[in-house]
Design an enzyme around this catalytic site. Structure first.
Site, PDB file in Angstrom:
ATOM      1  N   CYS A  77       0.847  -1.187   0.000  1.00  0.00           N
ATOM      2  CA  CYS A  77       0.000   0.000   0.000  1.00  0.00           C
ATOM      3  C   CYS A  77       0.887   1.243   0.000  1.00  0.00           C
ATOM      4  CB  CYS A  77      -0.909   0.013   1.236  1.00  0.00           C
ATOM      5  SG  CYS A  77      -2.065   1.407   1.249  1.00  0.00           S
TER       6      CYS A  77
ATOM      7  N   CYS B 138      -6.474  -0.131   6.758  1.00  0.00           N
ATOM      8  CA  CYS B 138      -6.089   0.511   5.495  1.00  0.00           C
ATOM      9  C   CYS B 138      -7.170   1.520   5.080  1.00  0.00           C
ATOM     10  CB  CYS B 138      -5.918  -0.560   4.409  1.00  0.00           C
ATOM     11  SG  CYS B 138      -5.450   0.122   2.801  1.00  0.00           S
TER      12      CYS B 138
ATOM     13  N   ASP C  96       0.471   3.781   1.651  1.00  0.00           N
ATOM     14  CA  ASP C  96       0.406   4.403   2.982  1.00  0.00           C
ATOM     15  C   ASP C  96       1.813   4.683   3.535  1.00  0.00           C
ATOM     16  OD1 ASP C  96       0.141   4.651   5.920  1.00  0.00           O
ATOM     17  OD2 ASP C  96      -1.948   4.127   5.540  1.00  0.00           O
TER      18      ASP C  96
ATOM     19  N   ARG D 292       2.853   4.957   6.379  1.00  0.00           N
ATOM     20  CA  ARG D 292       3.224   4.272   7.631  1.00  0.00           C
ATOM     21  C   ARG D 292       3.723   2.852   7.407  1.00  0.00           C
ATOM     22  NH1 ARG D 292      -2.566   5.089  10.135  1.00  0.00           N
ATOM     23  NH2 ARG D 292      -2.974   4.513   7.969  1.00  0.00           N
TER      24      ARG D 292
ATOM     25  N   HIS E 108      -2.181  -3.867   4.954  1.00  0.00           N
ATOM     26  CA  HIS E 108      -2.055  -3.514   6.373  1.00  0.00           C
ATOM     27  C   HIS E 108      -3.427  -3.283   6.973  1.00  0.00           C
ATOM     28  CE1 HIS E 108      -2.805   0.893   5.898  1.00  0.00           C
ATOM     29  NE2 HIS E 108      -2.468   0.613   4.657  1.00  0.00           N
TER      30      HIS E 108
HETATM   31 CO    CO Z   1      -3.477   1.292   2.997  1.00  0.00          CO
END
Ligand code: CO
Length: 214
Positions: free
Chosen positions: A42, A101, A44, A46, A98
């Site tokens: 992803c 999400c 993302d 993080r 994750h």
């Molecule tokens: Co995500």
């Protein structure tokens, strides 16, 4: 100080650190890359691929997008997959989603996000296929996290259904396809699924390579 400048300073510090450990750190990487792994994760911020699994430059080929999707008409993803599998000959493809999400969460809602609706639509389809299981889960976060897991499984299926992977499974018995999930709260990864070159492919998606004399 402008925030971005700290990134350039951090780069200088990182180079110095690398050279202290190995004076030829960059020299050995300049000609070629031979990563054993393709990471599909992803976007993302993080979930930084290299950091969470401790890989160094040259070890990991990476593709990230919102909610780690592998769409069979996404030429960006397919080009990465083909290059990694056929040219770099990676032994492992890792799809890492994750929990919590945002992309999966958005797909479960009725909110209109504009253009990104079209991307998230693929997750809505998965939700529809697994609706009966998902609706038995009362807790909203638990339901979201189950869809995160199912989404990872479905992306492995999508990868296994490409001619790219089917051909390599037949010819070279690789790559292995791994489905992992990352827990933002603990930092730990969990292995969920594994597709091997012996894994069954749903009949309608199976290609006949002998007929093409490949
Ligand atoms: Co995500």
């Amino acid at each position: 100080m402008d925030g971005y400048r700290k990134l350039l300073l951090a780069n200088k510090a990182w180079v110095q650190e690398c050279l202290q450990i190995r004076p030829d750190y960059f020299e050995r990487l300049k000609t070629d890359q031979k990563p054993e792994y393709l990471w599909i994760g992803c976007a993302d911020s993080r979930v930084p691929a290299d950091r969470i699994i401790g890989t160094d430059p040259g070890e990991l080929f990476v593709q990230r997008n919102i909610a780690n999707l592998v769409i069979h008409t996404d030429f960006n993803m397919l080009s990465v997959l083909q290059y990694a599998v056929e040219i770099l000959k990676v032994k492992h493809v890792i799809v890492c989603g994750h929990y919590n999400c945002g992309g999966v969460k958005a797909a479960m809602s009725h909110q209109n996000f504009g253009l990104i609706n079209k991307w998230l639509r693929h997750i809505k389809d998965i939700y529809r296929f697994y609706k009966h299981e998902l609706l038995t889960i009362q807790d909203e976060t638990a339901r979201l996290n189950r869809l995160v897991e199912i989404n990872i499984f479905e992306q492995l299926r999508n990868i296994s259904e490409t001619t790219i992977v089917q051909r390599m499974w037949k010819k070279e018995q690789q790559p292995y396809l791994h489905g992992w999930v990352y827990d933002l709260e603990s930092g730990y990864l969990k292995q969920l699924y594994l597709f091997t070159p012996e894994s069954e492919i749903e009949d309608i998606y199976r290609y006949d390579f002998d007929a093409l004399k490949e």
